[in-house]
Design an enzyme around this catalytic site. Structure first.
Site, PDB file in Angstrom:
ATOM      1  N   CYS A 157      14.744  47.523  -7.837  1.00  0.00           N
ATOM      2  CA  CYS A 157      14.540  46.367  -8.716  1.00  0.00           C
ATOM      3  C   CYS A 157      15.871  45.971  -9.361  1.00  0.00           C
ATOM      4  O   CYS A 157      16.536  46.815  -9.968  1.00  0.00           O
ATOM      5  CB  CYS A 157      13.513  46.712  -9.791  1.00  0.00           C
ATOM      6  N   LYS A 196       2.310   4.487   1.242  1.00  0.00           N
ATOM      7  CA  LYS A 196       2.354   5.033   2.603  1.00  0.00           C
ATOM      8  C   LYS A 196       2.076   6.525   2.495  1.00  0.00           C
ATOM      9  O   LYS A 196       2.917   7.313   2.064  1.00  0.00           O
ATOM     10  CB  LYS A 196       3.711   4.775   3.246  1.00  0.00           C
ATOM     11  N   GLU A 212       0.826  -1.212   0.000  1.00  0.00           N
ATOM     12  CA  GLU A 212       0.000   0.000   0.000  1.00  0.00           C
ATOM     13  C   GLU A 212       0.859   1.261   0.000  1.00  0.00           C
ATOM     14  O   GLU A 212       1.855   1.319   0.715  1.00  0.00           O
ATOM     15  CB  GLU A 212      -0.859   0.024   1.282  1.00  0.00           C
TER      16      GLU A 212
HETATM   17  S1  IVH Z   1      -0.879   0.779   8.780  1.00  0.00           S
HETATM   18  C1  IVH Z   1      -0.891  -1.154  12.553  1.00  0.00           C
HETATM   19  N1  IVH Z   1      -1.027   1.622   6.305  1.00  0.00           N
HETATM   20  O1  IVH Z   1       2.255   5.500   8.664  1.00  0.00           O
HETATM   21  C2  IVH Z   1      -0.495  -0.536  11.310  1.00  0.00           C
HETATM   22  N2  IVH Z   1      -0.153   3.092   7.956  1.00  0.00           N
HETATM   23  O2  IVH Z   1       4.682   5.163  10.179  1.00  0.00           O
HETATM   24  C3  IVH Z   1      -0.336   0.912  11.427  1.00  0.00           C
HETATM   25  N3  IVH Z   1       0.472   5.295   7.113  1.00  0.00           N
HETATM   26  O3  IVH Z   1       0.803   5.996  11.817  1.00  0.00           O
HETATM   27  C4  IVH Z   1      -0.591   1.688  10.255  1.00  0.00           C
HETATM   28  N4  IVH Z   1      -0.126   4.938   5.029  1.00  0.00           N
HETATM   29  O4  IVH Z   1      -0.212   7.233   9.833  1.00  0.00           O
HETATM   30  C5  IVH Z   1      -0.680   1.928   7.562  1.00  0.00           C
HETATM   31  N5  IVH Z   1      -1.239   2.273   4.084  1.00  0.00           N
HETATM   32  C6  IVH Z   1      -0.891   2.551   5.344  1.00  0.00           C
HETATM   33  C7  IVH Z   1      -0.364   3.806   5.704  1.00  0.00           C
HETATM   34  C8  IVH Z   1       0.002   4.030   7.025  1.00  0.00           C
HETATM   35  C9  IVH Z   1       0.373   5.812   5.885  1.00  0.00           C
HETATM   36  C10 IVH Z   1       1.009   6.003   8.288  1.00  0.00           C
HETATM   37  C11 IVH Z   1       0.134   5.920   9.510  1.00  0.00           C
HETATM   38  C12 IVH Z   1       1.037   5.366  10.587  1.00  0.00           C
HETATM   39  C13 IVH Z   1       2.393   5.689  10.049  1.00  0.00           C
HETATM   40  C14 IVH Z   1       3.429   4.786  10.623  1.00  0.00           C
END
Ligand code: IVH
Length: 668
Positions: free
Chosen positions: A409, A117, A115
Site C-alpha cells: 500500500c 444527436k 434535435e
Molecule cells: S436522422 C435520414 N436524427 O446519427 C436521417 N439521426 O450520424 C438519418 N442520430 O445513424 C438520421 N440522433 O444513428 C437523426 N435526432 C437524430 C439523431 C440521429 C442521433 C444518429 C443516427 C444516425 C447517425 C448519423
C-alpha cells in the site's frame, strides 16, 4: 380460474401495465407505486404461466427476454437507413442552406427541427396495425440484424402503439436511437471492473454490446432507453413539427429537447443551449441534427446514396485528445481499493484542462497495453472522470517503461491483496491512514451526512492537524482547537461546529450511506432503511433475510453482513451514538396507495416464517393496516398454526381467510 376468466383478466392486466409503463418510462409521471406495478406484473406472469396458450406478442412479459438466439437473422430495410453529413462550425450552416435553396430553386421560407444527436445505436422498429413485429440495427444501411427479441426488452419501446387511431398506417416503420443512460453506464462498468471483465469504452459501445446479445435476458438486464427521430413510411403529417407530437401520442418516446425553428439562427441558438446542457443530461449527445421540417420539401431536396441533403449533423467539439502519460499514481479508496490514475502532461479537452485520467485497475492497464511515457488517447465524457482510452503505439520511441503495479500500500505499506475473482487490488489494513481519510471525507460528504464546511479540503486539513483521525472525531471537534488553525477564526470554527451539531440529527438511510459500506449507495441505503426501520434490526440480520429485500443482491447482502460482523465497525457505530448521533425511531414509511391499501389484516395462530409483529410491519409498509382484534372492519385474516376462535369468527362474518403461504405470496 377458467380459461375465459384468465383471458379477460390478462387483457385487463396488459392494458393496465402498458398504461403504467408508458406513464413511468415515457411520461415520467407514474400513477402507482413500483410495488403495485410489480404486483400486477407478477399476477400477469403467473396467469401466463398457467395458460401459455394466452400469451401474446405485445404482452409486457415479453420484455423480460425470451430464449437465447443461435444467431441474428438479416433484416432488410425497405427504405435505406442513411447516414448524415457532418458540419463542425456555424459558418458551415450557410453552405448547407445554400445547397438546399439551389435544389429547390426558390427563396420561400424554410422551417427546421433542431434535435439532439443521440450518441447511441440507430434502430428501426416496425409496427403492423400498431403491434411491434420487427426491430433491427442499421447494419450497412440496406440490411441490418434482426434484434426484435432484444428490442422488446427496452422498457420505453411500446410493444403496441397507443392508438385506436384511424390514421394509424397498417405498417409503420419508425427510426430512432437506443442508448444507455450515463449513470447506468458508470454502474455497469464498475460492476465489470469488479468482476474482472473488460470495460466498455463509452455508453455507445455499452448500448451496442447490450443490444447485440444473443441472450435477450442479458439485454433485459441493461437499462436501455429509446428516442424516436423519424419514420420511413407514409404518415398523416405534413411536417416534422406535426410528426413528433403524433409519434408521442402513439406512445413513442420523443426527446423533449427537439426544437422547431423558424430560422437557422434559431437553430444555432439551440445548438449553444444544447452544448451547455450536454454535461447535465443523463445520456450522451455528440451534436445536434438540423432537418428541413416539411416532408414535401425533403422529398424535393432529396438524398445522395449516403445521406439526405435536407439534414445535417452539427457535431460538438471532440471530447478526445492526445496527451503524454508521464506517470501513474495509486490512490487508496475508502474501501481500500487501489485505483491507478494516469498523470498527464496538461491537455485541454472540450474547454477543460485535464491533468489526470482514470486507468480503472490493473487488468485494464494490461488489456490496453499501456506504458509510462506513452502518448495516449484521453476521453472526457460529460461529468465522468476523464479516462485513458488506449496508447497511440505509432508515437512510441522505445524508451517507454512498463507499469509495475505496487505490491504494498502506498499509504501504509501493508501488503496488497487481489482476489483471483476480482479485478480490484486492495489494502486490507483497516487502520490505513489513506483509507481513514477517505472514509471521513465520504462520511462528511454529500452522499453521507453532508456536513457543510467539511468538504475534502477541510477534512485533509483537520487530519493533517491531527484533529481528525477517524469518523467519530468529527463529533469531538472543539472551538478552541479549530479557531487556532491556519486561516481559521472564531467565526469559521463556530460555523463548522453548528453544522456538525445539525448533522447529528440524521436518518437511518443517511447514516447507512455515510458509513461507506461496499455496494451500499444512497438508493440501497434508502431501501434498507425502509425495510428494516431501525439500525439494531439491520445489524442483527442475516444474508438470507437481506436477500428477501427487493433490490438487494448477493454481493450487497454479503458486504452488509461482513460489515456488521466486524467488531471495529460495531464499535464505530456505538461510539457515534454515544457522541449524540441520533436517528428517529420509526423511520419506516408506509406506502400510501401501496398494494395493500385499503386492506386491514388480522393475524392469528403461529406463523412459521415470520413473527406476527414482522408480518404487521410488512403490511403497513405495503400500505395496509394491521388490526389487533376481530371486527367487521378487518378485511383479511391470516391464520397460522393452531388458529382458534378468531378463525371461526372470521369465517362467520365473511372475512377473507388466508393461510401463511397465501399471505407470503400476497406480500411478495
Ligand atoms: S436522422 C435520414 N436524427 O446519427 C436521417 N439521426 O450520424 C438519418 N442520430 O445513424 C438520421 N440522433 O444513428 C437523426 N435526432 C437524430 C439523431 C440521429 C442521433 C444518429 C443516427 C444516425 C447517425 C448519423
Amino acid at each position: 380460474m377458467t380459461q375465459p376468466q384468465a383471458e379477460s383478466r390478462l387483457t385487463n392486466l396488459r392494458v393496465q401495465l402498458q398504461e403504467h409503463a408508458h406513464r413511468y418510462y415515457v411520461l415520467d409521471d407514474p400513477l402507482i407505486s413500483d410495488a403495485e406495478y410489480d404486483r400486477l406484473f407478477r399476477e400477469l406472469l403467473e396467469i401466463e404461466e398457467r395458460f401459455p396458450a394466452l400469451m401474446t406478442a405485445d404482452s409486457p412479459s415479453q420484455r423480460v427476454g425470451g430464449e437465447p438466439l443461435a444467431a441474428f437473422t438479416e433484416a432488410v430495410h425497405v427504405v435505406p437507413m442513411l447516414s448524415l453529413d457532418n458540419i463542425f462550425a456555424a459558418e458551415e450552416l450557410e453552405g448547407f442552406e445554400e445547397r438546399i435553396r439551389r435544389r429547390l430553386n426558390s427563396s420561400e421560407q424554410l422551417t427546421w427541427t433542431a434535435e439532439p444527436k443521440m450518441d447511441g445505436l440507430a434502430v428501426e422498429l416496425i409496427y403492423e396495425h400498431g403491434l411491434f413485429v420487427e426491430g433491427s440495427t442499421r447494419g450497412n444501411g440496406l440490411v441490418g440484424e434482426n434484434i426484435t427479441a432484444n428490442l422488446r426488452t427496452v422498457r420505453n419501446i411500446p410493444l403496441r402503439l397507443l392508438a385506436s387511431d384511424k390514421n394509424l398506417p397498417a405498417r409503420l416503420a419508425v427510426r430512432g436511437e437506443v442508448f444507455l443512460p450515463r449513470r447506468d453506464f458508470a454502474a455497469l462498468n464498475q460492476q465489470r471492473a469488479e468482476q474482472g471483465e473488460p470495460l466498455f469504452a463509452n455508453p455507445r459501445n455499452a448500448a451496442a454490446g447490450s443490444l447485440r446479445q444473443l441472450d435477450p435476458k442479458a439485454t433485459a438486464a441493461r437499462p436501455l432507453s429509446f428516442f424516436v427521430y423519424g419514420v420511413a413510411d407514409a404518415v398523416p403529417c405534413q411536417t416534422m413539427a406535426e410528426l413528433f407530437p403524433w409519434l408521442q401520442q402513439l406512445g413513442l418516446p420523443v426527446n423533449p429537447l427537439i426544437k422547431f425553428c423558424r430560422s437557422l439562427a434559431e437553430a444555432e441558438e439551440h445548438y449553444r443551449h444544447l452544448q451547455q446542457l450536454r454535461h447535465e443530461l443523463d445520456y450522451e449527445i455528440d451534436g445536434m441534427v438540423i432537418k428541413v421540417a416539411s416532408f414535401a420539401l425533403q422529398e424535393r431536396i432529396g438524398s445522395t446514396t449516403r445521406a439526405p441533403r435536407w439534414a445535417v449533423a452539427w457535431k460538438f467539439p471532440a471530447l478526445e485528445a492526445e496527451a503524454v502519460m508521464s506517470g501513474v499514481e495509486y490512490q487508496v479508496g475508502r474501501t481500500g481499493a487501489i485505483t491507478p490514475v494516469a498523470v498527464l502532461e496538461p491537455v485541454s479537452i472540450g474547454g477543460a484542462v485535464v491533468r489526470r485520467a482514470a486507468l480503472h485497475n490493473q487488468d485494464e492497464i494490461q488489456r490496453k497495453g499501456l506504458r509510462i511515457g506513452d502518448t495516449v488517447l484521453v476521453r472526457r465524457a460529460g461529468d465522468v472522470i476523464p479516462e485513458v482510452v488506449r496508447p497511440l503505439i505509432e508515437h512510441r520511441s522505445g524508451n517507454e517503461l512498463a507499469i509495475v503495479f505496487p505490491t504494498d500500500c502506498p499509504a501504509c505499506g501493508s501488503a496488497l491483496y487481489k482476489p483471483d475473482s476480482e479485478a480490484v487490488t486492495r489494502c486490507c489494513n483497516p487502520r490505513c491512514s489513506a483509507q481513514q481519510l477517505q472514509r471521513i471525507i465520504w462520511f462528511a460528504g454529500k452522499a453521507g451526512l453532508d456536513i457543510e464546511g467539511l468538504g475534502p479540503k477541510n477534512v485533509e486539513k483537520l487530519v493533517a492537524a491531527k484533529l481528525l483521525q477517524d469518523i467519530p472525531d468529527i463529533f469531538c471537534l472543539n472551538q478552541a482547537q479549530l479557531a487556532q488553525l491556519d486561516g481559521w477564526g472564531d467565526k469559521s470554527a463556530e460555523r463548522l461546529l453548528a453544522a456538525v451539531k445539525k448533522a447529528k440529527q440524521t436518518t437511518l438511510a443517511r447514516l447507512l450511506a455515510a458509513l461507506g459500506i461496499r455496494h451500499v449507495g444512497e438508493t440501497t441505503a434508502e431501501l434498507l432503511a425502509n425495510h428494516f426501520g431501525d439500525l439494531a434490526a439491520l445489524m442483527r440480520t442475516t444474508t438470507e433475510k437481506l436477500l428477501t429485500v427487493d433490490g438487494i443482491g448477493g454481493q450487497t447482502a454479503a458486504a452488509l453482513v461482513e460489515y456488521f460482523a466486524n467488531n471495529g465497525n460495531r464499535e464505530l457505530i456505538a461510539r457515534l451514538i454515544e457522541l449524540g448521533l441520533s436517528i428517529p425511531a420509526a423511520e419506516r414509511k408506509p406506502l400510501h396507495g401501496g398494494p395493500l391499501h385499503g386492506m386491514i389484516f388480522l393475524f392469528t395462530g403461529t406463523l412459521s416464517n415470520l413473527s406476527r409483529t414482522e408480518a404487521a410491519e410488512r403490511v403497513q409498509q405495503l400500505g395496509g393496516e394491521a388490526a389487533s382484534g376481530i371486527s367487521k372492519k378487518v378485511t383479511h385474516l391470516v391464520a397460522g398454526e393452531k388458529a382458534g376462535s378468531k378463525l371461526k369468527k372470521a369465517a362467520e362474518i365473511g372475512i377473507v381467510i388466508l393461510n401463511e403461504q397465501q399471505f407470503l405470496r400476497l406480500i411478495g
